[in-house]
Design a protein around this motif. Structure first.
Motif, PDB file in Angstrom:
ATOM      1  N   THR A   1      33.804  -9.656  16.026  1.00 55.18           N
ATOM      2  CA  THR A   1      33.807  -9.172  17.718  1.00 55.18           C
ATOM      3  C   THR A   1      34.303 -10.594  18.427  1.00 55.18           C
ATOM      4  O   THR A   1      33.826 -11.819  17.978  1.00 55.18           O
ATOM      5  CB  THR A   1      32.264  -9.022  17.889  1.00 55.18           C
ATOM      6  N   GLN A   2      35.289 -10.329  19.193  1.00 52.93           N
ATOM      7  CA  GLN A   2      35.868 -11.431  20.091  1.00 52.93           C
ATOM      8  C   GLN A   2      34.958 -11.724  21.287  1.00 52.93           C
ATOM      9  O   GLN A   2      34.988 -12.982  21.577  1.00 52.93           O
ATOM     10  CB  GLN A   2      37.169 -11.128  20.376  1.00 52.93           C
ATOM     11  N   LYS A   3      34.535 -10.718  22.123  1.00 48.99           N
ATOM     12  CA  LYS A   3      33.737 -10.612  23.248  1.00 48.99           C
ATOM     13  C   LYS A   3      32.688  -9.803  23.245  1.00 48.99           C
ATOM     14  O   LYS A   3      32.730  -8.879  22.651  1.00 48.99           O
ATOM     15  CB  LYS A   3      34.766 -10.477  24.371  1.00 48.99           C
TER      16      LYS A   3
ATOM     17  N   ARG B   1      29.654 -17.109  22.951  1.00 56.64           N
ATOM     18  CA  ARG B   1      29.684 -17.177  21.605  1.00 56.64           C
ATOM     19  C   ARG B   1      29.127 -18.472  21.125  1.00 56.64           C
ATOM     20  O   ARG B   1      29.296 -19.390  21.655  1.00 56.64           O
ATOM     21  CB  ARG B   1      31.171 -16.987  20.785  1.00 56.64           C
TER      22      ARG B   1
END
Length: 76
Positions: free
Chosen positions: A44-46, A57
């Motif tokens: 997951t990026q965001k 993160r």
């Protein structure tokens, strides 16, 4: 944006899938008038809560956290 902080032993165990009680660490936990939400999201990026509150993160991991006033979270 990421948070650069040393990982606790509990978070390391979560990442390594060795924690005996992951929900004692993951999810929402109140601390006085503030709440910390910790989630583990692979690839997951965001991440955000209610499409408004951005989780940060923890650098180098798939863990994200948000800390803020408890009343900012919607209650079911």
């Amino acid at each position: 944006m990421s948070v650069n902080q040393p990982l606790s032993e509990d978070l390391i165990k979560i990442i390594e899938a060795r924690h005996h009680d992951p929900f004692s660490v993951l999810g929402a936990h109140e601390h006085g008038k503030k709440t910390t939400v910790t989630v583990f999201l692979r690839d997951t990026q965001k991440a955000s809560l209610n499409n408004e509150l951005k989780l940060k993160r923890i650098e180098g991991t798939d863990l994200f956290q948000w800390t803020g006033k408890t009343e900012q979270l919607e209650k079911p």
